[in-house]
Design an enzyme around this catalytic site. Structure first.
Site, PDB file in Angstrom:
ATOM      1  N   CYS A  11       0.877  -1.161   0.000  1.00 51.94           N
ATOM      2  CA  CYS A  11       0.000   0.000   0.000  1.00 51.94           C
ATOM      3  C   CYS A  11       0.914   1.211   0.000  1.00 51.94           C
ATOM      4  O   CYS A  11       2.113   1.092   0.202  1.00 51.94           O
ATOM      5  CB  CYS A  11      -0.851   0.035   1.264  1.00 51.94           C
ATOM      6  SG  CYS A  11      -1.930  -1.378   1.427  1.00 51.94           S
ATOM      7  N   ARG A  36       1.141   1.572  -6.003  1.00 45.48           N
ATOM      8  CA  ARG A  36       1.333   0.556  -4.969  1.00 45.48           C
ATOM      9  C   ARG A  36       0.019  -0.080  -4.516  1.00 45.48           C
ATOM     10  O   ARG A  36       0.019  -1.139  -3.884  1.00 45.48           O
ATOM     11  CB  ARG A  36       2.007   1.180  -3.744  1.00 45.48           C
ATOM     12  CG  ARG A  36       3.372   1.741  -4.046  1.00 45.48           C
ATOM     13  CD  ARG A  36       3.930   2.416  -2.825  1.00 45.48           C
ATOM     14  NE  ARG A  36       4.186   1.471  -1.760  1.00 45.48           N
ATOM     15  CZ  ARG A  36       5.307   0.792  -1.613  1.00 45.48           C
ATOM     16  NH1 ARG A  36       6.283   0.950  -2.475  1.00 45.48           N
ATOM     17  NH2 ARG A  36       5.461  -0.054  -0.622  1.00 45.48           N
ATOM     18  N   TRP A  83      -4.036  -1.566  -1.261  1.00 46.20           N
ATOM     19  CA  TRP A  83      -4.087  -2.740  -2.139  1.00 46.20           C
ATOM     20  C   TRP A  83      -4.402  -3.921  -1.231  1.00 46.20           C
ATOM     21  O   TRP A  83      -3.563  -4.357  -0.449  1.00 46.20           O
ATOM     22  CB  TRP A  83      -2.739  -2.946  -2.818  1.00 46.20           C
ATOM     23  CG  TRP A  83      -2.739  -3.865  -3.999  1.00 46.20           C
ATOM     24  CD1 TRP A  83      -2.642  -3.494  -5.312  1.00 46.20           C
ATOM     25  CD2 TRP A  83      -2.800  -5.302  -4.015  1.00 46.20           C
ATOM     26  NE1 TRP A  83      -2.653  -4.600  -6.117  1.00 46.20           N
ATOM     27  CE2 TRP A  83      -2.761  -5.718  -5.365  1.00 46.20           C
ATOM     28  CE3 TRP A  83      -2.925  -6.288  -3.026  1.00 46.20           C
ATOM     29  CZ2 TRP A  83      -2.806  -7.055  -5.747  1.00 46.20           C
ATOM     30  CZ3 TRP A  83      -2.981  -7.631  -3.401  1.00 46.20           C
ATOM     31  CH2 TRP A  83      -2.916  -7.987  -4.754  1.00 46.20           C
ATOM     32  N   ASN A 109       0.867  -0.533   6.153  1.00 42.11           N
ATOM     33  CA  ASN A 109       1.185  -1.381   5.007  1.00 42.11           C
ATOM     34  C   ASN A 109       1.762  -2.682   5.542  1.00 42.11           C
ATOM     35  O   ASN A 109       2.762  -2.645   6.252  1.00 42.11           O
ATOM     36  CB  ASN A 109       2.212  -0.648   4.116  1.00 42.11           C
ATOM     37  CG  ASN A 109       2.769  -1.527   3.021  1.00 42.11           C
ATOM     38  OD1 ASN A 109       2.161  -2.516   2.628  1.00 42.11           O
ATOM     39  ND2 ASN A 109       3.953  -1.172   2.516  1.00 42.11           N
ATOM     40  N   GLY A 110       1.132  -3.817   5.230  1.00 35.45           N
ATOM     41  CA  GLY A 110       1.677  -5.094   5.695  1.00 35.45           C
ATOM     42  C   GLY A 110       0.644  -5.894   6.471  1.00 35.45           C
ATOM     43  O   GLY A 110      -0.562  -5.676   6.321  1.00 35.45           O
ATOM     44  N   GLU A 491       9.961 -13.328 -20.691  1.00 35.33           N
ATOM     45  CA  GLU A 491       9.656 -11.947 -20.300  1.00 35.33           C
ATOM     46  C   GLU A 491       8.585 -11.336 -21.224  1.00 35.33           C
ATOM     47  O   GLU A 491       7.686 -10.635 -20.762  1.00 35.33           O
ATOM     48  CB  GLU A 491      10.952 -11.119 -20.313  1.00 35.33           C
ATOM     49  CG  GLU A 491      10.801  -9.639 -20.041  1.00 35.33           C
ATOM     50  CD  GLU A 491      10.192  -9.297 -18.672  1.00 35.33           C
ATOM     51  OE1 GLU A 491      10.023 -10.198 -17.833  1.00 35.33           O
ATOM     52  OE2 GLU A 491       9.856  -8.119 -18.475  1.00 35.33           O
ATOM     53  N   LYS A 495       5.041  -9.899 -19.923  1.00 37.82           N
ATOM     54  CA  LYS A 495       4.576  -8.529 -20.200  1.00 37.82           C
ATOM     55  C   LYS A 495       3.168  -8.566 -20.785  1.00 37.82           C
ATOM     56  O   LYS A 495       2.306  -7.783 -20.393  1.00 37.82           O
ATOM     57  CB  LYS A 495       5.514  -7.792 -21.175  1.00 37.82           C
ATOM     58  CG  LYS A 495       6.848  -7.393 -20.632  1.00 37.82           C
ATOM     59  CD  LYS A 495       6.827  -6.178 -19.716  1.00 37.82           C
ATOM     60  CE  LYS A 495       6.688  -6.543 -18.270  1.00 37.82           C
ATOM     61  NZ  LYS A 495       7.837  -6.903 -17.511  1.00 37.82           N
ATOM     62  N   GLU A 498       0.563  -9.657 -17.993  1.00 35.86           N
ATOM     63  CA  GLU A 498       0.256  -8.731 -16.903  1.00 35.86           C
ATOM     64  C   GLU A 498      -0.394  -7.449 -17.398  1.00 35.86           C
ATOM     65  O   GLU A 498      -1.190  -6.837 -16.691  1.00 35.86           O
ATOM     66  CB  GLU A 498       1.475  -8.438 -16.027  1.00 35.86           C
ATOM     67  CG  GLU A 498       2.579  -7.660 -16.669  1.00 35.86           C
ATOM     68  CD  GLU A 498       3.773  -7.438 -15.733  1.00 35.86           C
ATOM     69  OE1 GLU A 498       3.594  -7.325 -14.528  1.00 35.86           O
ATOM     70  OE2 GLU A 498       4.903  -7.376 -16.252  1.00 35.86           O
ATOM     71  N   HIS A 514       7.906 -31.530 -28.411  1.00 31.13           N
ATOM     72  CA  HIS A 514       7.671 -32.457 -27.297  1.00 31.13           C
ATOM     73  C   HIS A 514       6.307 -32.221 -26.640  1.00 31.13           C
ATOM     74  O   HIS A 514       6.095 -32.617 -25.502  1.00 31.13           O
ATOM     75  CB  HIS A 514       8.806 -32.339 -26.273  1.00 31.13           C
ATOM     76  CG  HIS A 514      10.147 -32.652 -26.860  1.00 31.13           C
ATOM     77  ND1 HIS A 514      10.501 -33.909 -27.284  1.00 31.13           N
ATOM     78  CD2 HIS A 514      11.207 -31.856 -27.146  1.00 31.13           C
ATOM     79  CE1 HIS A 514      11.730 -33.880 -27.790  1.00 31.13           C
ATOM     80  NE2 HIS A 514      12.174 -32.641 -27.717  1.00 31.13           N
ATOM     81  N   LYS A 620       3.317  -3.087  -7.467  1.00 30.16           N
ATOM     82  CA  LYS A 620       4.672  -2.878  -7.981  1.00 30.16           C
ATOM     83  C   LYS A 620       5.709  -3.741  -7.272  1.00 30.16           C
ATOM     84  O   LYS A 620       6.566  -4.325  -7.903  1.00 30.16           O
ATOM     85  CB  LYS A 620       5.040  -1.397  -7.869  1.00 30.16           C
ATOM     86  CG  LYS A 620       6.426  -1.053  -8.406  1.00 30.16           C
ATOM     87  CD  LYS A 620       6.509  -1.270  -9.895  1.00 30.16           C
ATOM     88  CE  LYS A 620       7.898  -1.025 -10.443  1.00 30.16           C
ATOM     89  NZ  LYS A 620       8.078  -1.659 -11.753  1.00 30.16           N
TER      90      LYS A 620
HETATM   91  C1  AGP Z   1       7.182  -7.538 -13.704  1.00 29.19           C
HETATM   92  O1  AGP Z   1       6.691  -6.685 -14.650  1.00 29.19           O
HETATM   93  C2  AGP Z   1       6.589  -7.439 -12.358  1.00 29.19           C
HETATM   94  N1  AGP Z   1       6.436  -6.138 -11.885  1.00 29.19           N
HETATM   95  C3  AGP Z   1       7.155  -8.429 -11.350  1.00 29.19           C
HETATM   96  O2  AGP Z   1       7.308  -9.684 -11.957  1.00 29.19           O
HETATM   97  C4  AGP Z   1       8.472  -8.038 -10.641  1.00 29.19           C
HETATM   98  O3  AGP Z   1       9.550  -8.133 -11.525  1.00 29.19           O
HETATM   99  C5  AGP Z   1       8.670  -8.954  -9.435  1.00 29.19           C
HETATM  100  O4  AGP Z   1       7.599  -8.768  -8.531  1.00 29.19           O
HETATM  101  C6  AGP Z   1       9.970  -8.724  -8.729  1.00 29.19           C
HETATM  102  O5  AGP Z   1      10.087  -7.412  -8.262  1.00 29.19           O
HETATM  103  P1  AGP Z   1      11.483  -6.824  -7.809  1.00 29.19           P
HETATM  104  O6  AGP Z   1      12.372  -6.810  -9.004  1.00 29.19           O
HETATM  105  O7  AGP Z   1      11.165  -5.442  -7.302  1.00 29.19           O
HETATM  106  O8  AGP Z   1      12.002  -7.721  -6.736  1.00 29.19           O
END
Ligand code: AGP
Length: 625
Positions: A11, A36, A83, A109-110, A491, A495, A498, A514, A620
């Protein structure tokens, strides 16, 4: 009873105290922290001895509308953007949360793990709860201990709380101070002349100050107009160590781009230049990692490397394995940080652990890092965030210097991580004598030319947008590649998933026969990574194999999208859509070829009307395990 964790993943918390109207400053801070968490928000403002709260479910705009209808003014206060993973994002569950009398409020937060037992006790002591969040327990606990001094009450409350969290608290009965606590989740304090700020991350306070105090675990800060006081969790005063942050505040704004993600994609040529700046020299023909706190003897002593990360950072780790094994000839293992702790790994002597994390706060990554630290192995962390938790648990740090990354989908952090790994591979190769001087010179010269090649891809962005028009309605995608390009296929698929919520899989091209070949039909777009190093016969051989895979997919009516060397007639002819790039060596190609995949995912998501910077169900950085 339903347990509604108030803020499980991450958050945003923002607090302000100073001479200015706190409301626009706090709302601006929340705006920058909205990435966040974005399912509800609220602010608490103190005027004299009067405390007022405004909260709304939904995005920050709803809170702005509410404040426009029911204005609030005062001298200082705090805000929160949430969040949640458990419980509805209702106004009732939105922070800040109050004590019984509405004189103390908390933004958190947490997770408070012992929330239920504390709540039961507080209820039996006569406290009345209004929400089912774990956060409310903090407000009541502070109230329980409050005798006129907020920080003393917070310290006493802290000794009873269990979990991973950060929170801020204010009280109308001990005004003119904000108390901030770090216990496993990030929180920073910003200091300016006569003003104090508290925030969940650095960019939120950059418009006001670059003098930042990163709270360490179990620390409590008291933020007032006349300065900041710092304590450990036993109440012992500590000397605050402020760091100067060189990030420019405009770096954390959209700067005319429609989305942060698009801006961050376009920043990559500059970001890569910043990453490598001063870290190699063609004159010395060397990589210079003097900012990494390892001696040459330590670097030389490493016989094995183990890289741990999550998500996109894990993809860069996997590409790093290819780089380091090929260039420096050291064995490399790659692990998901989130999985590492659930087995009993064998750690060989002289192993260097590399952790990769953009945010430096990912709970799984930091937890694995702590476990490794306890085993006594040396740790290097690659991160983008100065002072983040990963830097405190590491023996050495290599900063990516990408500048703040706000879009939830990681872009420039990824490519700068790859650049760091490339530097490490060449540095190790020099120490172990695995490359000739001429090869090192070529590898470094390629690095010099890289930003220009990235620019060229961006100049062709319109074409990638056009390609997206043909693809965005499809429901499934495959991304195929071989060798070091396979992590980039992963990757590209991540992308797309997500951002546009389209199902996508990255797969080694050679594995198609396979099993996954059965998926191919005229509805399946298959993205191939077919770029190669024209000066490397091995790289060309790999390309030819990819070309065969393309033909196999084509003969089964799949839709071929390929990223490859410009003017490559066979590839162009075999593809329905072709995205060109200017080639470089095999180990730098990933940095080039991921750009078109980022743009493709971006444009598909825009066409599908998705929320680019704040995709659904994501955050994030994931600051709980
Ligand atoms: C990727 O687009 C994501 N935001 C996610 O996979 C991210 O890379 C992952 O949560 C790791 O985050 P970090 O690099 O801040 O540890």
């Amino acid at each position: 009873m339903t347990l509604w964790y108030s803020c499980q993943v991450m958050c945003g918390i923002f607090g302000y105290i100073g001479p200015r109207d706190p409301v626009p400053i706090i709302m601006g801070g929340l705006r920058s922290l909205e990435y966040r968490g974005y399912d509800s928000a609220g602010i608490a403002i103190i005027e004299g001895q009067n405390l007022q709260i405004r909260r709304a479910s939904g995005k920050l705009k709803k809170l702005e509308d509410l404040i426009a209808k029911q204005p609030v003014t005062g001298q200082f206060g705090l805000g929160h953007t949430r969040w949640a993973t458990h419980g509805r994002p209702t106004e009732e569950n939105a922070h800040p949360h109050r004590d019984c009398k509405g004189r103390i409020v908390v933004a958190h937060n947490g997770i408070i793990e012992n929330y239920l037992s504390l709540k039961r006790k507080l209820i039996s002591d006569g406290h009345t709860f209004r929400t089912e969040t774990d956060t409310e327990v903090i407000a009541h606990l502070i109230e329980q201990h409050f005798d006129g001094n907020l920080e003393q009450a917070v310290l006493k409350a802290l000794s009873e709380l269990k979990g991973l969290f950060a929170f801020t608290a204010v009280s109308a009965d001990d005004p003119q101070k904000i108390v901030a606590v770090r216990e496993g989740a990030p929180i920073i304090v910003g200091s300016a002349d006569g003003e104090g700020f508290v925030a969940s991350d650095v960019p939120a306070v950059l418009p006001y100050t670059r003098s930042i105090l990163f709270l360490d675990e179990h620390e409590v800060a008291v933020v007032a107009r006349d300065g900041i006081r710092l304590f450990d969790s036993a109440g012992k005063p500590l000397k605050p160590q402020f760091q100067h942050i060189s990030w420019d505040p405009v770096m954390a704004e959209k700067g005319g781009y429609k989305h942060f993600m698009l801006k961050e994609i376009y920043e990559q040529p500059t970001a890569i230049s910043n990453t490598v700046l001063g870290r190699f020299s063609l004159d010395t023909n060397k990589v210079h990692l003097e900012d990494v706190a390892f001696t040459e003897d330590q670097w030389k002593s490493f016989r094995h490397i183990r890289i741990l990360a999550c998500g996109t950072s894990w993809h860069s780790a996997l590409a790093g394995k290819y780089m380091i094994e090929s260039i420096a000839r050291l064995p490399v293992e790659v692990d998901y940080a989130s999985e590492y702790r659930y087995r009993n790994p064998v750690i060989l002597p002289y192993t260097l652990f590399i952790f990769i994390t953009q945010s430096g706060e990912t709970a799984d990554t930091v937890a694995a890092q702590r476990q490794v630290r306890d085993s006594g192995s040396k740790i290097l962390t690659i991160t983008n965030v100065v002072g983040s938790m990963t830097t405190r648990v590491a023996d050495a740090v290599l900063y990516t210097r990408a500048g703040p990354e706000i879009g939830v989908a990681s872009t420039k952090a990824f490519t700068t991580q790859l650049a760091c790994l490339y530097l490490i591979a060449i540095h190790l190769s020099k120490l172990h004598g695995t490359l000739s001087d001429a090869q090192v010179r070529k590898a470094l010269t390629d690095l010099v030319e890289l930003p220009h090649k990235l620019e060229k891809i961006l100049e062709n962005a319109k074409h990638i947008e056009e390609v997206s028009k043909f693809l965005f309605r499809h429901h499934d995608f495959l991304f195929l590649a071989r060798g070091i390009h396979f992590p980039i296929a992963l990757e590209g698929a991540l992308k797309l998933k997500e951002l546009s919520y389209i199902h996508a899989e990255g797969y080694p091209a050679g594995e198609m026969k396979h099993g996954p070949n059965a998926l191919i039909d005229e509805d399946l777009p298959v993205v191939f990574l077919g770029a190669y190093d024209p000066e490397s016969p091995e790289s060309h051989q790999r390309y030819e194999k990819v070309l065969n895979n393309i033909k196999e997919v084509k003969s089964r009516d799949g839709i071929i999208i390929s990223v490859g060397n410009e003017n490559e007639p066979d590839l162009i002819e075999s593809s329905d859509h072709f995205i060109p790039l200017s080639p470089t060596n095999e180990y730098l190609l990933p940095i080039l070829e991921v750009l078109p995949l980022q743009l493709l995912a971006y444009h598909c998501a825009v066409r599908r009307g998705c929320d680019i910077d704040q995709p659904r169900n994501l955050a994030k950085s994931v600051t709980v395990e």
